[in-house]
Design a protein around this motif. Structure first.
Motif, short mmCIF file in Angstrom:
data_model
loop_
_atom_site.label_atom_id
_atom_site.label_comp_id
_atom_site.label_asym_id
_atom_site.label_seq_id
_atom_site.Cartn_x
_atom_site.Cartn_y
_atom_site.Cartn_z
N ARG A 1 0.84 -1.18 0.00
CA ARG A 1 0.00 0.00 0.00
C ARG A 1 0.89 1.24 0.00
O ARG A 1 1.83 1.32 0.76
N THR A 2 0.56 2.23 -0.82
CA THR A 2 1.36 3.45 -0.92
C THR A 2 0.70 4.57 -0.14
O THR A 2 -0.48 4.85 -0.32
N ARG A 3 1.47 5.17 0.72
CA ARG A 3 0.97 6.33 1.47
C ARG A 3 1.39 7.59 0.73
O ARG A 3 2.45 7.67 0.13
N GLY A 4 0.52 8.63 0.80
CA GLY A 4 0.86 9.91 0.19
C GLY A 4 1.99 10.58 0.93
O GLY A 4 2.16 10.39 2.12
N LEU A 5 2.76 11.33 0.22
CA LEU A 5 3.86 12.06 0.84
C LEU A 5 3.32 13.23 1.65
O LEU A 5 2.42 13.93 1.20
N GLU A 6 3.87 13.41 2.83
CA GLU A 6 3.43 14.52 3.66
C GLU A 6 3.93 15.85 3.12
O GLU A 6 3.27 16.86 3.24
N ARG A 7 5.13 15.83 2.55
CA ARG A 7 5.73 17.05 2.03
C ARG A 7 6.44 16.69 0.72
O ARG A 7 7.10 15.66 0.64
N PRO A 8 6.32 17.53 -0.31
CA PRO A 8 7.00 17.21 -1.56
C PRO A 8 8.51 17.22 -1.40
O PRO A 8 9.04 17.83 -0.49
N PHE A 9 9.17 16.49 -2.29
CA PHE A 9 10.62 16.48 -2.28
C PHE A 9 11.15 17.88 -2.54
O PHE A 9 10.56 18.64 -3.32
N PRO A 10 12.29 18.23 -1.94
CA PRO A 10 12.83 19.57 -2.19
C PRO A 10 13.38 19.69 -3.60
O PRO A 10 13.74 18.70 -4.23
N ILE A 11 13.43 20.91 -4.08
CA ILE A 11 14.08 21.23 -5.35
C ILE A 11 15.50 21.64 -5.00
O ILE A 11 15.70 22.54 -4.19
N LYS A 12 16.50 20.96 -5.59
CA LYS A 12 17.89 21.25 -5.29
C LYS A 12 18.66 21.51 -6.56
O LYS A 12 18.32 20.98 -7.61
N GLY A 13 19.70 22.32 -6.45
CA GLY A 13 20.56 22.57 -7.59
C GLY A 13 21.62 23.60 -7.26
O GLY A 13 21.81 23.95 -6.11
N ASP A 14 22.30 24.06 -8.31
CA ASP A 14 23.26 25.14 -8.11
C ASP A 14 23.17 26.12 -9.27
O ASP A 14 22.64 25.80 -10.33
N SER A 15 23.68 27.30 -9.02
CA SER A 15 23.50 28.40 -9.97
C SER A 15 24.27 28.21 -11.27
O SER A 15 24.01 28.94 -12.23
N SER A 16 25.18 27.24 -11.34
CA SER A 16 25.86 26.98 -12.61
C SER A 16 24.93 26.26 -13.58
O SER A 16 25.11 26.33 -14.79
N GLN A 17 23.94 25.55 -13.04
CA GLN A 17 22.98 24.83 -13.88
C GLN A 17 21.77 25.70 -14.19
O GLN A 17 21.37 25.81 -15.34
N ILE A 18 21.17 26.24 -13.17
CA ILE A 18 20.01 27.12 -13.33
C ILE A 18 20.27 28.36 -12.49
O ILE A 18 20.41 28.25 -11.27
N PRO A 19 20.35 29.54 -13.10
CA PRO A 19 20.61 30.77 -12.34
C PRO A 19 19.54 31.03 -11.28
O PRO A 19 18.37 30.68 -11.45
N LEU A 20 19.97 31.63 -10.17
CA LEU A 20 19.04 31.93 -9.08
C LEU A 20 17.86 32.77 -9.55
O LEU A 20 16.74 32.57 -9.08
N ALA A 21 18.10 33.70 -10.45
CA ALA A 21 17.00 34.54 -10.94
C ALA A 21 15.90 33.67 -11.55
O ALA A 21 14.71 33.94 -11.35
N ASN A 22 16.28 32.62 -12.27
CA ASN A 22 15.29 31.72 -12.87
C ASN A 22 14.52 30.96 -11.80
O ASN A 22 13.31 30.74 -11.94
N ILE A 23 15.22 30.55 -10.74
CA ILE A 23 14.56 29.84 -9.64
C ILE A 23 13.53 30.75 -8.98
O ILE A 23 12.38 30.36 -8.77
N PHE A 24 13.93 31.98 -8.66
CA PHE A 24 13.00 32.94 -8.05
C PHE A 24 11.79 33.17 -8.93
O PHE A 24 10.65 33.17 -8.46
N GLN A 25 12.04 33.39 -10.21
CA GLN A 25 10.95 33.67 -11.15
C GLN A 25 10.00 32.48 -11.26
O GLN A 25 8.78 32.65 -11.24
N THR A 26 10.54 31.28 -11.34
CA THR A 26 9.72 30.08 -11.43
C THR A 26 8.86 29.89 -10.18
O THR A 26 7.66 29.60 -10.28
N LEU A 27 9.47 30.05 -9.03
CA LEU A 27 8.72 29.89 -7.78
C LEU A 27 7.59 30.91 -7.70
O LEU A 27 6.47 30.58 -7.31
N GLN A 28 7.89 32.15 -8.08
CA GLN A 28 6.87 33.20 -8.01
C GLN A 28 5.75 32.96 -9.03
O GLN A 28 4.57 33.05 -8.69
N LEU A 29 6.10 32.61 -10.26
CA LEU A 29 5.10 32.38 -11.30
C LEU A 29 4.18 31.20 -10.97
O LEU A 29 3.02 31.19 -11.34
N ASN A 30 4.73 30.21 -10.26
CA ASN A 30 3.94 29.04 -9.89
C ASN A 30 3.24 29.20 -8.56
O ASN A 30 2.60 28.26 -8.08
#
Length: 188
Positions: A1-30
């Motif tokens: 039996r599968t239980r639902g996750l209490e909290r979604p997995f975190p989003i992790k990365g570094d600014s060499s892959q995705i710039p911080l400005a993009n992360i901020f913008q994505t979080l705000q737009l969503n």
């Protein structure tokens, strides 16, 4: 039996892959809400992301470093004075900034003007880090990490994400122009 996750997995990365400005913008737009931790070397900033903006938090409970940095920069207290004051706080206040106001070390006007300006600078600083690692935890409210009451003075320390990103872009443009004129630190 599968239980639902209490909290979604975190989003992790570094600014060499995705710039911080993009992360901020994505979080705000969503319309994401949670805590974004950004680190470079030993320096770490925690940010509360809400639909209305972003607010600095303490990185760890019982160590309100952003507040200490802001007050030192404004020459309101020294590091030693701040540590002494903090040691007297104990469990008497949930918010370190409110404790400083109660002790008359800080005024509401200083928070709304000077501390706000210093917090903005600390926020802008993370975008200049050459390699920043980030982790976003959706649904994390940052309980125990707030520096001021979020329903009171904390509101004046909430920064619009589009406003932050515009200022960061403006500063990056200015640095490019400066570097074009002064390509090396040796020339200064």
């Amino acid at each position: 039996r599968t239980r639902g996750l209490e909290r979604p997995f975190p989003i992790k990365g570094d600014s060499s892959q995705i710039p911080l400005a993009n992360i901020f913008q994505t979080l705000q737009l969503n319309g994401q809400e949670g805590v974004l931790t950004v680190a470079s070397g030993k320096v770490r900033r925690k940010l509360r992301i809400l639909p209305e903006g972003v607010r600095l938090l303490a990185s760890v409970r019982d160590n309100p470093e952003p507040l200490r940095l802001a007050l030192e920069k404004q020459k309101i207290v020294t590091e030693a004075q701040f540590q002494n004051i903090l040691s007297t706080m104990g469990q008497s206040s949930a918010y370190p900034g409110e404790f400083l106001i109660q002790r008359r070390i800080l005024t509401r006007q200083q928070v709304e003007k000077d501390v706000q300006r210093q917090f903005q600078e600390l926020l802008y600083e993370i975008f200049s880090w050459s390699l920043a690692k980030y982790e976003f935890n959706a649904g994390d409210h940052g309980n125990g990490l707030e520096l001021f009451d979020p329903d009171d003075l904390g509101q004046s320390l909430m920064f619009s994400i589009p406003g932050v990103l515009m200022e960061v872009a403006h500063r990056e443009d200015e640095w490019k122009r400066i570097r074009a004129e002064i390509p090396s630190d040796r020339e200064i």
